[in-house]
Design an enzyme around this catalytic site. Structure first.
Site, short mmCIF file in Angstrom:
data_model
loop_
_atom_site.label_atom_id
_atom_site.label_comp_id
_atom_site.label_asym_id
_atom_site.label_seq_id
_atom_site.Cartn_x
_atom_site.Cartn_y
_atom_site.Cartn_z
N ASP A 124 12.60 2.16 5.71
CA ASP A 124 12.00 2.66 4.48
C ASP A 124 12.06 1.51 3.48
OD1 ASP A 124 11.48 3.73 1.99
OD2 ASP A 124 12.73 5.50 2.26
N VAL A 125 10.91 1.00 3.05
CA VAL A 125 10.91 -0.20 2.20
C VAL A 125 11.55 0.04 0.83
CG1 VAL A 125 8.93 -1.29 3.33
CG2 VAL A 125 8.55 0.20 1.34
N GLY A 145 4.35 -0.99 6.57
CA GLY A 145 3.40 0.12 6.71
C GLY A 145 2.32 -0.19 7.74
N TYR A 176 -0.03 6.08 -9.20
CA TYR A 176 -0.54 5.07 -8.27
C TYR A 176 -1.22 3.91 -9.00
CZ TYR A 176 -3.21 3.48 -4.09
OH TYR A 176 -3.77 2.76 -3.06
N SER A 232 -5.03 -2.27 -5.68
CA SER A 232 -6.13 -1.32 -5.46
C SER A 232 -7.07 -1.40 -6.65
CB SER A 232 -5.56 0.10 -5.35
OG SER A 232 -6.60 1.06 -5.45
N ARG A 269 -0.18 2.10 11.08
CA ARG A 269 -1.59 2.54 11.10
C ARG A 269 -2.35 1.92 9.94
NH1 ARG A 269 -1.67 7.48 7.74
NH2 ARG A 269 0.46 8.03 7.19
N THR A 291 -0.67 2.86 -11.99
CA THR A 291 0.37 2.09 -12.67
C THR A 291 1.08 1.17 -11.68
OG1 THR A 291 0.71 3.89 -14.25
CG2 THR A 291 2.50 2.29 -14.05
N ALA A 292 1.43 1.71 -10.53
CA ALA A 292 2.11 0.90 -9.50
C ALA A 292 1.21 -0.24 -9.04
CB ALA A 292 2.50 1.77 -8.32
N LYS A 293 -0.08 0.06 -8.84
CA LYS A 293 -1.00 -0.97 -8.32
C LYS A 293 -1.29 -2.05 -9.36
CE LYS A 293 -1.57 0.31 -4.05
NZ LYS A 293 -0.75 -0.40 -3.04
P1 NAP Z 1 -2.13 4.71 5.31
O1 NAP Z 1 -3.14 4.85 6.40
O2 NAP Z 1 -1.62 5.94 4.64
O3 NAP Z 1 -0.88 3.86 5.90
C1 NAP Z 1 0.24 3.59 5.10
C2 NAP Z 1 1.41 3.25 6.01
O4 NAP Z 1 2.55 2.99 5.18
C3 NAP Z 1 1.81 4.42 6.95
O5 NAP Z 1 2.03 3.94 8.24
C4 NAP Z 1 3.08 4.95 6.29
O6 NAP Z 1 4.01 5.53 7.19
C5 NAP Z 1 3.67 3.66 5.73
N1 NAP Z 1 4.69 3.94 4.73
C6 NAP Z 1 4.66 4.87 3.74
N2 NAP Z 1 5.81 4.86 3.05
C7 NAP Z 1 6.60 3.91 3.60
C8 NAP Z 1 7.91 3.44 3.34
N3 NAP Z 1 8.65 3.95 2.34
N4 NAP Z 1 8.41 2.46 4.12
C9 NAP Z 1 7.69 1.94 5.14
N5 NAP Z 1 6.44 2.34 5.43
C10 NAP Z 1 5.90 3.33 4.69
O7 NAP Z 1 -2.65 3.78 4.13
P2 NAP Z 1 -3.80 2.65 4.11
O8 NAP Z 1 -5.05 3.27 3.65
O9 NAP Z 1 -3.77 1.85 5.35
O10 NAP Z 1 -3.26 1.77 2.87
C11 NAP Z 1 -2.47 0.60 3.03
C12 NAP Z 1 -2.24 -0.03 1.66
O11 NAP Z 1 -3.50 -0.32 1.05
C13 NAP Z 1 -1.48 0.86 0.69
O12 NAP Z 1 -0.64 0.10 -0.12
C14 NAP Z 1 -2.60 1.47 -0.14
O13 NAP Z 1 -2.13 1.89 -1.40
C15 NAP Z 1 -3.56 0.30 -0.22
N6 NAP Z 1 -4.95 0.69 -0.51
C16 NAP Z 1 -5.65 1.49 0.34
C17 NAP Z 1 -6.97 1.83 0.01
C18 NAP Z 1 -7.82 2.71 0.89
O14 NAP Z 1 -8.96 3.02 0.49
N7 NAP Z 1 -7.38 3.13 2.05
C19 NAP Z 1 -7.54 1.34 -1.17
C20 NAP Z 1 -6.79 0.54 -2.00
C21 NAP Z 1 -5.49 0.21 -1.66
P3 NAP Z 1 3.91 7.11 7.53
O15 NAP Z 1 2.74 7.25 8.41
O16 NAP Z 1 5.21 7.41 8.22
O17 NAP Z 1 3.77 7.82 6.22
#
Ligand code: NAP
Length: 253
Positions: free
Chosen positions: A63-64, A13, A154, A142, A16, A156-158
């Site tokens: 796709d993971v 992922g 979410y 998270s 971005r 539950t997964a985290k």
């Molecule tokens: P994000 O900006 O939405 O980026 C997530 C990335 O994962 C995207 O590039 C997305 O691709 C990719 N992705 C989604 N499904 C996928 C799959 N099946 N296989 C491969 N790649 C996939 O999210 P983020 O905020 O950077 O979050 C990153 C991680 O931190 C996540 O696990 C999130 O749950 C965790 N997190 C984030 C926050 C927060 O406040 N942002 C807080 C706690 C935890 P697409 O663009 O094609 O969908």
């Protein structure tokens, strides 16, 4: 680090958000980085950012949650960059809804990416770590793991990822592999922008509102999480394993 000593990292992922910042940071730390995301074309920006800073990266589409795609992606990484011995399970999605409105698909999709995805990726990469007698797994949990309205799937997964991390630490420790978990709080990214949109709140107002509840009085930046990943991946962090660190600007969500 010389070319022959350079380790290879996979960050899922990482087209971005937190994943992209993490890929850039690990490359700056001297690792070759596989930028894995759903769409290979979308990885171009991260790969270019790494290469223009003098690093080495390759973009891989996968796709993971798809077992065959994961096996093939890991084989491609091993062939192009050398056997991966660092894995950051970062790919994530949200499908928020109150429980009574949450669909089977909302539940399965979130479990599929976070839990099945982290399982499949780790199972595929661990053999390279075991062969090398060294490895680092970092999973993204998270603060929602502690419970969050509208996120039964979410949270539950985290929470599950925290248990997964501790078991990996126990099983893989004897092979020189550590496994740790980062639980970010509120981080400015596309994911949290989508939440603001869903709630109908302007982004700047949303950030200001959330920052007020955070002891350090600001939203997290993607680099705050990349910094924690860098610590866990560091050669000197080999005695830190099975831990969950909340990177949330304070002691709790
Ligand atoms: P994000 O900006 O939405 O980026 C997530 C990335 O994962 C995207 O590039 C997305 O691709 C990719 N992705 C989604 N499904 C996928 C799959 N099946 N296989 C491969 N790649 C996939 O999210 P983020 O905020 O950077 O979050 C990153 C991680 O931190 C996540 O696990 C999130 O749950 C965790 N997190 C984030 C926050 C927060 O406040 N942002 C807080 C706690 C935890 P697409 O663009 O094609 O969908």
């Amino acid at each position: 680090m010389t070319q022959s000593q350079r380790r290879t990292a996979v960050v899922t992922g990482s087209a971005r958000g937190i994943g992209a910042a993490t890929a850039v940071r690990l490359a700056a730390d001297g690792l070759a980085v596989a930028v894995v995301d759903l769409d290979e074309a979308a990885t171009k920006g991260t790969v270019e950012a790494i290469e223009s800073a003098g690093g080495t990266a390759v973009g891989v589409g996968a796709d993971v949650s798809d077992s065959a795609a994961v096996e093939s992606a890991v084989a491609t990484v091993a062939e192009k960059l050398g056997p991966p011995t660092v894995l950051v399970n970062n790919a994530g999605i949200t499908k928020d809804n109150l429980l009574f409105k949450m669909t089977d698909q909302d539940w399965d999709a979130v479990m599929g990416v976070h839990l099945r995805g982290s399982f499949l990726m780790t199972r595929a990469v661990q053999k390279h770590m075991v062969d090398a007698g060294w490895g680092r797994v970092v999973n993204l949990s998270s603060t929602s793991a502690l419970g969050n309205r509208g996120q039964a799937n979410y949270s539950t997964a985290k929470a599950g990822l925290q248990g997964f991390t501790k078991t990996l630490a126990i099983e893989l420790g004897r092979f020189g592999v550590t496994a740790n978990c980062i639980a970010p709080g509120f981080i400015a990214s596309d994911m949290t922008k989508a939440t603001a949109e869903r709630l109908g709140v302007e982004w700047d107002d949303f950030v200001a509102m959330r920052a007020k509840e955070i002891p350090v009085q600001r939203a997290g930046a993607v680099e705050d999480i990349a910094n924690m990943v860098s610590f866990f991946v560091d050669e000197r962090s080999g005695f830190v394993s099975g831990q969950v660190i909340y990177v949330a600007g304070g002691p709790k969500a």
